[in-house]
Write a protein that holds these residues in place. Structure first.
Motif, PDB file in Angstrom:
ATOM      1  N   THR A  88      -1.452  -2.676   3.195  1.00 48.64           N
ATOM      2  CA  THR A  88      -1.368  -4.070   2.751  1.00 48.64           C
ATOM      3  C   THR A  88      -1.688  -4.173   1.263  1.00 48.64           C
ATOM      4  N   ALA A  89      -2.648  -3.375   0.801  1.00 43.07           N
ATOM      5  CA  ALA A  89      -2.976  -3.366  -0.629  1.00 43.07           C
ATOM      6  C   ALA A  89      -1.786  -2.868  -1.451  1.00 43.07           C
ATOM      7  N   ARG A  90      -1.063  -1.884  -0.933  1.00 39.18           N
ATOM      8  CA  ARG A  90       0.147  -1.405  -1.623  1.00 39.18           C
ATOM      9  C   ARG A  90       1.186  -2.522  -1.734  1.00 39.18           C
ATOM     10  N   LEU A  91       1.356  -3.276  -0.664  1.00 38.99           N
ATOM     11  CA  LEU A  91       2.309  -4.388  -0.690  1.00 38.99           C
ATOM     12  C   LEU A  91       1.880  -5.450  -1.702  1.00 38.99           C
ATOM     13  N   ILE A  92       0.589  -5.687  -1.800  1.00 44.41           N
ATOM     14  CA  ILE A  92       0.066  -6.640  -2.775  1.00 44.41           C
ATOM     15  C   ILE A  92       0.378  -6.154  -4.189  1.00 44.41           C
ATOM     16  N   MET A  93       0.206  -4.856  -4.428  1.00 41.58           N
ATOM     17  CA  MET A  93       0.510  -4.302  -5.742  1.00 41.58           C
ATOM     18  C   MET A  93       1.983  -4.467  -6.086  1.00 41.58           C
ATOM     19  N   VAL A  94       2.856  -4.250  -5.121  1.00 44.00           N
ATOM     20  CA  VAL A  94       4.292  -4.409  -5.359  1.00 44.00           C
ATOM     21  C   VAL A  94       4.612  -5.861  -5.676  1.00 44.00           C
ATOM     22  N   LYS A  95       4.003  -6.770  -4.927  1.00 49.65           N
ATOM     23  CA  LYS A  95       4.254  -8.195  -5.145  1.00 49.65           C
ATOM     24  C   LYS A  95       3.779  -8.636  -6.532  1.00 49.65           C
ATOM     25  N   ARG A  96       2.698  -8.035  -7.016  1.00 47.77           N
ATOM     26  CA  ARG A  96       2.158  -8.379  -8.338  1.00 47.77           C
ATOM     27  C   ARG A  96       2.789  -7.560  -9.464  1.00 47.77           C
ATOM     28  N   ASN A  97       3.740  -6.699  -9.130  1.00 48.01           N
ATOM     29  CA  ASN A  97       4.393  -5.813 -10.116  1.00 48.01           C
ATOM     30  C   ASN A  97       3.375  -4.921 -10.832  1.00 48.01           C
ATOM     31  N   GLU A  98       2.448  -4.361 -10.076  1.00 49.87           N
ATOM     32  CA  GLU A  98       1.444  -3.459 -10.612  1.00 49.87           C
ATOM     33  C   GLU A  98       1.734  -2.047 -10.124  1.00 49.87           C
ATOM     34  N   ALA A  99       1.363  -1.075 -10.921  1.00 51.27           N
ATOM     35  CA  ALA A  99       1.576   0.325 -10.561  1.00 51.27           C
ATOM     36  C   ALA A  99       0.256   1.068 -10.711  1.00 51.27           C
ATOM     37  N   GLY A 100       0.217   2.274 -10.200  1.00 54.94           N
ATOM     38  CA  GLY A 100      -0.977   3.094 -10.323  1.00 54.94           C
ATOM     39  C   GLY A 100      -1.764   3.152  -9.032  1.00 54.94           C
ATOM     40  N   HIS A 101      -3.051   3.362  -9.192  1.00 53.02           N
ATOM     41  CA  HIS A 101      -3.929   3.509  -8.045  1.00 53.02           C
ATOM     42  C   HIS A 101      -4.321   2.145  -7.482  1.00 53.02           C
ATOM     43  N   ILE A 102      -4.690   2.150  -6.208  1.00 52.22           N
ATOM     44  CA  ILE A 102      -5.204   0.930  -5.576  1.00 52.22           C
ATOM     45  C   ILE A 102      -6.601   0.676  -6.130  1.00 52.22           C
ATOM     46  N   ARG A 103      -6.826  -0.552  -6.580  1.00 49.57           N
ATOM     47  CA  ARG A 103      -8.125  -0.929  -7.126  1.00 49.57           C
ATOM     48  C   ARG A 103      -8.889  -1.768  -6.092  1.00 49.57           C
ATOM     49  N   PRO A 104     -10.185  -1.920  -6.284  1.00 51.04           N
ATOM     50  CA  PRO A 104     -10.981  -2.714  -5.338  1.00 51.04           C
ATOM     51  C   PRO A 104     -10.468  -4.143  -5.160  1.00 51.04           C
ATOM     52  N   CYS A 105      -9.903  -4.744  -6.207  1.00 49.37           N
ATOM     53  CA  CYS A 105      -9.383  -6.107  -6.070  1.00 49.37           C
ATOM     54  C   CYS A 105      -8.224  -6.148  -5.066  1.00 49.37           C
TER      55      CYS A 105
END
Length: 130
Positions: A88-105
């Protein structure tokens, strides 16, 4: 409570072949990034010593063997429990157009969304201290 493994029905070979073929069809559609994550998921494990301590503390059973099937079951459930917020965190990153490692946020937002969907177990006993 002991489980009699002889009472569990076995899967026929044709059913296994169908499942394997279906899995190969799904895996063949993976992108390179998805395949990399899938391989990491397959290789990752939770340390048996930690799972053994957890299971012993919950059940009260002492001197459990490392090859106890209950350890494998608990490890598999824990791995799935960790995998859900991470995906789910990966999907959030994709939705926010962010790349890299999963962060605590990302993990916090993932937990919040899973809690809203009812996929997180709610605490039945209130906490005594905060």
């Amino acid at each position: 409570m002991e489980v009699d493994l002889t009472q569990i029905p076995t899967v026929e070979a044709s059913d296994r072949e169908k499942k394997v073929a279906k899995m190969h069809a799904v895996i063949s559609q993976f992108t390179e990034d998805q395949m990399s994550r899938y391989e990491c998921f397959r290789r990752s494990t939770l340390h048996k010593s930690n799972m053994k301590k957890l299971l012993e503390s919950i059940t009260g059973i002492k001197n459990m063997n490392n090859d106890d099937p209950r350890l494998s079951v608990i490890s598999g459930i824990a791995k799935m429990f960790v995998g859900e917020p991470v995906e789910t965190a990966r999907l959030i990153m994709v939705k926010r157009n962010e790349a890299g490692h999963i962060r605590p946020c990302h993990i916090r937002e993932s937990y919040r969304r899973l809690k809203l969907q009812g996929k997180v177990i709610q605490r039945t006993v209130p906490r005594l201290f905060r």
